[in-house]
Write an enzyme that holds these catalytic residues in place. Sequence first.
Site, PDB file in Angstrom:
ATOM      1  N   ASP A  22      77.061  62.310  37.904  1.00 12.99           N
ATOM      2  CA  ASP A  22      78.432  62.055  38.317  1.00 12.99           C
ATOM      3  C   ASP A  22      79.149  61.360  37.161  1.00 12.99           C
ATOM      4  O   ASP A  22      78.507  60.769  36.281  1.00 12.99           O
ATOM      5  CB  ASP A  22      78.424  61.170  39.564  1.00 12.99           C
ATOM      6  CG  ASP A  22      79.817  60.800  40.010  1.00 12.99           C
ATOM      7  OD1 ASP A  22      80.639  61.705  40.215  1.00 12.99           O
ATOM      8  OD2 ASP A  22      80.096  59.595  40.146  1.00 12.99           O
ATOM      9  N   ASP A  24      82.542  59.174  37.274  1.00 18.57           N
ATOM     10  CA  ASP A  24      83.073  57.844  37.546  1.00 18.57           C
ATOM     11  C   ASP A  24      81.974  56.906  38.036  1.00 18.57           C
ATOM     12  O   ASP A  24      81.339  57.161  39.064  1.00 18.57           O
ATOM     13  CB  ASP A  24      84.182  57.920  38.604  1.00 18.57           C
ATOM     14  CG  ASP A  24      85.384  58.717  38.124  1.00 18.57           C
ATOM     15  OD1 ASP A  24      85.927  58.382  37.064  1.00 18.57           O
ATOM     16  OD2 ASP A  24      85.763  59.689  38.813  1.00 18.57           O
ATOM     17  N   GLY A  72      83.489  59.169  45.323  1.00 16.68           N
ATOM     18  CA  GLY A  72      82.802  60.443  45.219  1.00 16.68           C
ATOM     19  C   GLY A  72      83.476  61.598  45.935  1.00 16.68           C
ATOM     20  O   GLY A  72      83.080  62.746  45.766  1.00 16.68           O
ATOM     21  N   ARG A  75      90.479  63.416  46.431  1.00 11.78           N
ATOM     22  CA  ARG A  75      91.543  62.496  46.844  1.00 11.78           C
ATOM     23  C   ARG A  75      91.960  62.729  48.291  1.00 11.78           C
ATOM     24  O   ARG A  75      92.119  61.779  49.055  1.00 11.78           O
ATOM     25  CB  ARG A  75      92.757  62.642  45.923  1.00 11.78           C
ATOM     26  CG  ARG A  75      92.575  62.048  44.553  1.00 11.78           C
ATOM     27  CD  ARG A  75      93.914  61.928  43.834  1.00 11.78           C
ATOM     28  NE  ARG A  75      94.637  63.192  43.769  1.00 11.78           N
ATOM     29  CZ  ARG A  75      94.415  64.124  42.855  1.00 11.78           C
ATOM     30  NH1 ARG A  75      93.480  63.950  41.937  1.00 11.78           N
ATOM     31  NH2 ARG A  75      95.132  65.244  42.849  1.00 11.78           N
ATOM     32  N   SER A 141      86.858  64.508  40.503  1.00  9.66           N
ATOM     33  CA  SER A 141      88.131  64.161  39.879  1.00  9.66           C
ATOM     34  C   SER A 141      88.581  65.223  38.883  1.00  9.66           C
ATOM     35  O   SER A 141      87.785  65.738  38.104  1.00  9.66           O
ATOM     36  CB  SER A 141      88.016  62.812  39.168  1.00  9.66           C
ATOM     37  OG  SER A 141      89.182  62.551  38.408  1.00  9.66           O
ATOM     38  N   ASP A 199      76.553  57.195  41.933  1.00 11.18           N
ATOM     39  CA  ASP A 199      76.783  55.826  42.394  1.00 11.18           C
ATOM     40  C   ASP A 199      77.454  55.789  43.758  1.00 11.18           C
ATOM     41  O   ASP A 199      77.640  54.714  44.324  1.00 11.18           O
ATOM     42  CB  ASP A 199      77.652  55.056  41.384  1.00 11.18           C
ATOM     43  CG  ASP A 199      79.069  55.569  41.321  1.00 11.18           C
ATOM     44  OD1 ASP A 199      79.259  56.802  41.360  1.00 11.18           O
ATOM     45  OD2 ASP A 199      79.994  54.746  41.225  1.00 11.18           O
TER      46      ASP A 199
END
Length: 258
Positions: A22, A24, A72, A75, A141, A199
């Site tokens: 991942d 971010d 994760g 939006r 994202s 995360d």
Amino acid sequence: MAARSRAALAPVLRDIDAVVCDTDGVITDSAKVHAAAWKTAFDTFLAGHPPTDPAQRRPFDSHDDYLRYVDGRSRLDGAAAFLASRGLDPTAETVRAVAADKERLFTERLRERGVDAFEGTLRLVRALRAAGVPVAAASASRHARELLTRAGALDLFTALVDGGEAARLGLAGKPRPDLFLEAARRLGVPPDRAAVVEDALAGVEAGRNGGFALVVGVDRAARPDTRARLLRHGADLVVDDLGELLDQQGADGGGTPR
């Protein structure tokens, strides 16, 4: 693969043929920028549209609510999940408006401050590459490519599947495994021979749902509740930093996963 190269990796990675990370919070230190943008967007919305139940009128919590509802996720999915958690039933238009406000705030902060890549992650990715293990970056994202470029890390990854690609291909959001499965496909490795590093709770759940051989959770906050949640949602092990997945004897500055 050369045994000497594999020796730089912690034993848990030595039988893995590809790794999907991942972006971010795993590769780039951008999760806190996302969380801050979400807090401003949600708190502004809640101030103008307070929930009926007074107990649900508390501000957005940048740790607990972020991890539980938006981390994760896309939006739109994140905005809808959090608003529903406060007893609200917003229209699709409202969800889009809150998500757009968050996007504007995040973009402003990204342009002003930029982001850094985590040094432990960079060391691990370099060790994986030296061992001939391809690594992909994946993210819900649309900013993932820009984040990696600004952090000087884009060239380290064999493949990137970001939110734009996910939308183009119609990939379902986490906790569905579609994003990670597409990344593994681009690396040419089946999921049962690959690892996912995440995360977010939805992310480790997606790794488990995708049948990946290893799901590594990353707990940047190093909080007992976060570690327990990551394990409960599907992580096989949790580390505070990916440098822990370098072997102490075979790599400089490594550690032992807990």
